[in-house]
Design a protein around this motif. Sequence first.
Motif, PDB file in Angstrom:
ATOM      1  N   HIS A 207      20.409  24.706 -26.573  1.00 28.07           N
ATOM      2  CA  HIS A 207      21.350  23.734 -27.128  1.00 28.07           C
ATOM      3  C   HIS A 207      21.233  24.256 -28.282  1.00 28.07           C
ATOM      4  O   HIS A 207      20.927  23.535 -29.655  1.00 28.07           O
ATOM      5  CB  HIS A 207      20.237  22.755 -27.138  1.00 28.07           C
ATOM      6  CG  HIS A 207      19.809  21.387 -26.329  1.00 28.07           C
ATOM      7  ND1 HIS A 207      20.726  21.217 -25.116  1.00 28.07           N
ATOM      8  CD2 HIS A 207      18.933  21.371 -25.436  1.00 28.07           C
ATOM      9  CE1 HIS A 207      20.331  19.977 -23.980  1.00 28.07           C
ATOM     10  NE2 HIS A 207      19.196  21.114 -24.500  1.00 28.07           N
ATOM     11  N   SER A 208      21.837  25.167 -28.532  1.00 30.63           N
ATOM     12  CA  SER A 208      21.877  26.596 -30.158  1.00 30.63           C
ATOM     13  C   SER A 208      23.001  26.290 -30.333  1.00 30.63           C
ATOM     14  O   SER A 208      23.129  26.281 -32.179  1.00 30.63           O
ATOM     15  CB  SER A 208      21.743  27.925 -29.143  1.00 30.63           C
ATOM     16  OG  SER A 208      23.151  28.149 -29.044  1.00 30.63           O
ATOM     17  N   GLY A 209      23.763  25.541 -29.819  1.00 32.54           N
ATOM     18  CA  GLY A 209      25.184  25.413 -30.540  1.00 32.54           C
ATOM     19  C   GLY A 209      26.160  26.403 -30.874  1.00 32.54           C
ATOM     20  O   GLY A 209      26.885  26.388 -30.876  1.00 32.54           O
ATOM     21  N   ASP A 210      25.968  27.399 -30.009  1.00 33.78           N
ATOM     22  CA  ASP A 210      26.913  28.674 -29.488  1.00 33.78           C
ATOM     23  C   ASP A 210      26.709  28.479 -28.602  1.00 33.78           C
ATOM     24  O   ASP A 210      25.902  27.978 -27.935  1.00 33.78           O
ATOM     25  CB  ASP A 210      26.190  29.917 -30.899  1.00 33.78           C
ATOM     26  CG  ASP A 210      25.147  30.617 -30.803  1.00 33.78           C
ATOM     27  OD1 ASP A 210      24.203  30.326 -29.242  1.00 33.78           O
ATOM     28  OD2 ASP A 210      24.545  30.410 -31.184  1.00 33.78           O
ATOM     29  N   LEU A 211      27.404  30.002 -28.117  1.00 34.38           N
ATOM     30  CA  LEU A 211      27.766  30.528 -27.030  1.00 34.38           C
ATOM     31  C   LEU A 211      27.131  31.862 -26.582  1.00 34.38           C
ATOM     32  O   LEU A 211      27.753  32.582 -25.399  1.00 34.38           O
ATOM     33  CB  LEU A 211      28.968  30.630 -26.588  1.00 34.38           C
ATOM     34  CG  LEU A 211      29.885  29.616 -26.361  1.00 34.38           C
ATOM     35  CD1 LEU A 211      31.539  29.685 -26.374  1.00 34.38           C
ATOM     36  CD2 LEU A 211      30.095  28.487 -25.605  1.00 34.38           C
ATOM     37  N   ASP A 212      25.582  32.229 -27.096  1.00 33.77           N
ATOM     38  CA  ASP A 212      24.933  33.031 -27.174  1.00 33.77           C
ATOM     39  C   ASP A 212      24.229  32.625 -26.096  1.00 33.77           C
ATOM     40  O   ASP A 212      23.883  31.923 -25.536  1.00 33.77           O
ATOM     41  CB  ASP A 212      24.621  33.928 -28.318  1.00 33.77           C
ATOM     42  CG  ASP A 212      25.414  34.565 -28.844  1.00 33.77           C
ATOM     43  OD1 ASP A 212      26.612  34.847 -28.521  1.00 33.77           O
ATOM     44  OD2 ASP A 212      25.263  34.145 -30.111  1.00 33.77           O
ATOM     45  N   PHE A 213      23.502  33.990 -25.513  1.00 29.22           N
ATOM     46  CA  PHE A 213      22.763  33.778 -24.864  1.00 29.22           C
ATOM     47  C   PHE A 213      21.048  34.634 -24.476  1.00 29.22           C
ATOM     48  O   PHE A 213      20.785  35.623 -25.303  1.00 29.22           O
ATOM     49  CB  PHE A 213      23.204  34.250 -22.566  1.00 29.22           C
ATOM     50  CG  PHE A 213      23.907  33.827 -22.353  1.00 29.22           C
ATOM     51  CD1 PHE A 213      23.870  32.810 -20.966  1.00 29.22           C
ATOM     52  CD2 PHE A 213      25.017  34.171 -22.316  1.00 29.22           C
ATOM     53  CE1 PHE A 213      25.031  32.200 -20.681  1.00 29.22           C
ATOM     54  CE2 PHE A 213      26.415  33.500 -21.926  1.00 29.22           C
ATOM     55  CZ  PHE A 213      26.303  32.332 -21.162  1.00 29.22           C
ATOM     56  N   SER A 214      20.142  34.461 -23.806  1.00 23.70           N
ATOM     57  CA  SER A 214      19.095  35.027 -24.750  1.00 23.70           C
ATOM     58  C   SER A 214      17.334  34.372 -23.095  1.00 23.70           C
ATOM     59  O   SER A 214      17.365  33.179 -22.969  1.00 23.70           O
ATOM     60  CB  SER A 214      18.326  34.582 -25.321  1.00 23.70           C
ATOM     61  OG  SER A 214      16.877  34.855 -25.810  1.00 23.70           O
ATOM     62  N   PHE A 215      17.478  35.528 -22.495  1.00 26.19           N
ATOM     63  CA  PHE A 215      16.777  35.511 -21.165  1.00 26.19           C
ATOM     64  C   PHE A 215      15.101  35.992 -21.370  1.00 26.19           C
ATOM     65  O   PHE A 215      14.482  35.979 -20.521  1.00 26.19           O
ATOM     66  CB  PHE A 215      17.784  35.574 -20.050  1.00 26.19           C
ATOM     67  CG  PHE A 215      18.159  35.244 -19.682  1.00 26.19           C
ATOM     68  CD1 PHE A 215      18.358  33.769 -18.864  1.00 26.19           C
ATOM     69  CD2 PHE A 215      19.993  35.030 -19.929  1.00 26.19           C
ATOM     70  CE1 PHE A 215      19.950  33.048 -18.735  1.00 26.19           C
ATOM     71  CE2 PHE A 215      20.430  34.571 -19.178  1.00 26.19           C
ATOM     72  CZ  PHE A 215      20.694  33.527 -19.437  1.00 26.19           C
ATOM     73  N   ALA A 216      14.872  36.835 -22.343  1.00 24.85           N
ATOM     74  CA  ALA A 216      13.894  37.196 -22.475  1.00 24.85           C
ATOM     75  C   ALA A 216      12.586  36.412 -22.569  1.00 24.85           C
ATOM     76  O   ALA A 216      11.710  36.766 -21.609  1.00 24.85           O
ATOM     77  CB  ALA A 216      13.376  38.047 -23.919  1.00 24.85           C
ATOM     78  N   GLY A 217      12.377  35.194 -22.930  1.00 23.48           N
ATOM     79  CA  GLY A 217      11.449  34.480 -22.778  1.00 23.48           C
ATOM     80  C   GLY A 217      11.957  34.112 -21.907  1.00 23.48           C
ATOM     81  O   GLY A 217      10.611  33.307 -21.794  1.00 23.48           O
ATOM     82  N   LEU A 218      12.572  33.383 -20.996  1.00 24.70           N
ATOM     83  CA  LEU A 218      12.171  33.270 -19.713  1.00 24.70           C
ATOM     84  C   LEU A 218      11.297  33.744 -18.861  1.00 24.70           C
ATOM     85  O   LEU A 218      10.553  34.130 -18.132  1.00 24.70           O
ATOM     86  CB  LEU A 218      13.506  33.184 -19.215  1.00 24.70           C
ATOM     87  CG  LEU A 218      13.476  32.542 -17.397  1.00 24.70           C
ATOM     88  CD1 LEU A 218      12.344  31.409 -17.484  1.00 24.70           C
ATOM     89  CD2 LEU A 218      14.966  32.582 -17.010  1.00 24.70           C
ATOM     90  N   LYS A 219      11.378  35.271 -18.987  1.00 25.00           N
ATOM     91  CA  LYS A 219      10.823  36.562 -18.672  1.00 25.00           C
ATOM     92  C   LYS A 219       9.188  36.202 -18.762  1.00 25.00           C
ATOM     93  O   LYS A 219       8.364  36.390 -17.466  1.00 25.00           O
ATOM     94  CB  LYS A 219      10.872  37.896 -18.911  1.00 25.00           C
ATOM     95  CG  LYS A 219      10.062  39.202 -17.959  1.00 25.00           C
ATOM     96  CD  LYS A 219      10.893  40.054 -18.869  1.00 25.00           C
ATOM     97  CE  LYS A 219       9.710  40.189 -19.888  1.00 25.00           C
ATOM     98  NZ  LYS A 219      10.051  41.487 -21.063  1.00 25.00           N
TER      99      LYS A 219
END
Length: 364
Positions: A207-219
Amino acid sequence: MLILGIESSCDETGVALVDASGHDTPRLLGHALHSQIEMHQAYGGVVPELASRDHIRRVLPLTDEVLAQTGLSLSAVDAVAYTRGPGLAGALLVGSGVACAMGMALGKPVMGVHHLEGHLLSPFLSADPPRFPFVALLVSGGHTQLMRVDGVGRYELLGETIDDAAGEAFDKSAKLLGLGYPGGPALARLALEGNPMAYKFPRPLLHSGDLDFSFAGLKTAVLTQVKRLAHARPEGPATPQLAQALNVAQKADVAASVQAAIVDVLVKKSLSAIASTGLRRLVVAGGVGANALLREQLNAACQRQNVRVHYPELHLCTDNGAMIALAAGLRVQAGLLAPSGGAVAYRFDVRPRWPLSELAITAL
């Protein structure tokens, strides 16, 4: 124009022959692929030196195999394309060196191709090829990007990963579960036996409002959950013993839950990109694009919104020579790549780090 494509960026050696005559979509005539998975499994991941040496052993026999499939001789080839980058430097140099040697021996031009552009355009070899313009979800290895694609070489980056990519999240989670290499497909198989609602893993930047990704926190969340199930100290290191303390059902539930989180983010971000651009066509390319749950959920979501979604054929989702020959052919047809022979064309080089965004402003 017959283009021989050579792919050697990482742990698969691919050779293919594509017919790029006229202005029709290039047509795949034959291809052959050798995967190094079995060789690297003993080490739990790709060993660059071993990968490079294996490419040397495989590329010429695979070329012979492709020529036998098509009934053509090497002299019939009009140009040789190779993966110039990104990838492992030593592995890239094998494909580049072989391509330039072939070109010089035959007196034919050689063309360096961007590996990710090959993935991006690979659905054009499918039974249901897309049409420009479209939104592309590129999920390959360490890359997760959303792009607007208005034509060959006309790419606008909409969003990308700011840390771990989706493929890395699959692989790192699989390693925490002791699933070995390659981790992504192994995790997806195990997930079929688990409950995707068993653990509520985060959906970073959903729900960041942009189209970027981040998966480090998921790991990190997966590591925390694995430690909890293993009754290990929260501050302790991630060791192979953690996975050994989990039973099969626990591992399956973690696998299903982490896969659900990754797919959820990819689907929602892709739909947001469709909405923001106003386009009605989505292309999914790269190794993660073969994930069955991702395809299932994207198909359902796109059908509800009257959006066409396109994928490469499953056997063309992994690295392969067909996508390299295709990308070269499409660039030639678009006037962005003018093959020319001569000594300068055979001065091979590679680019292990090569942003795809550069292709939008310069020809190769």
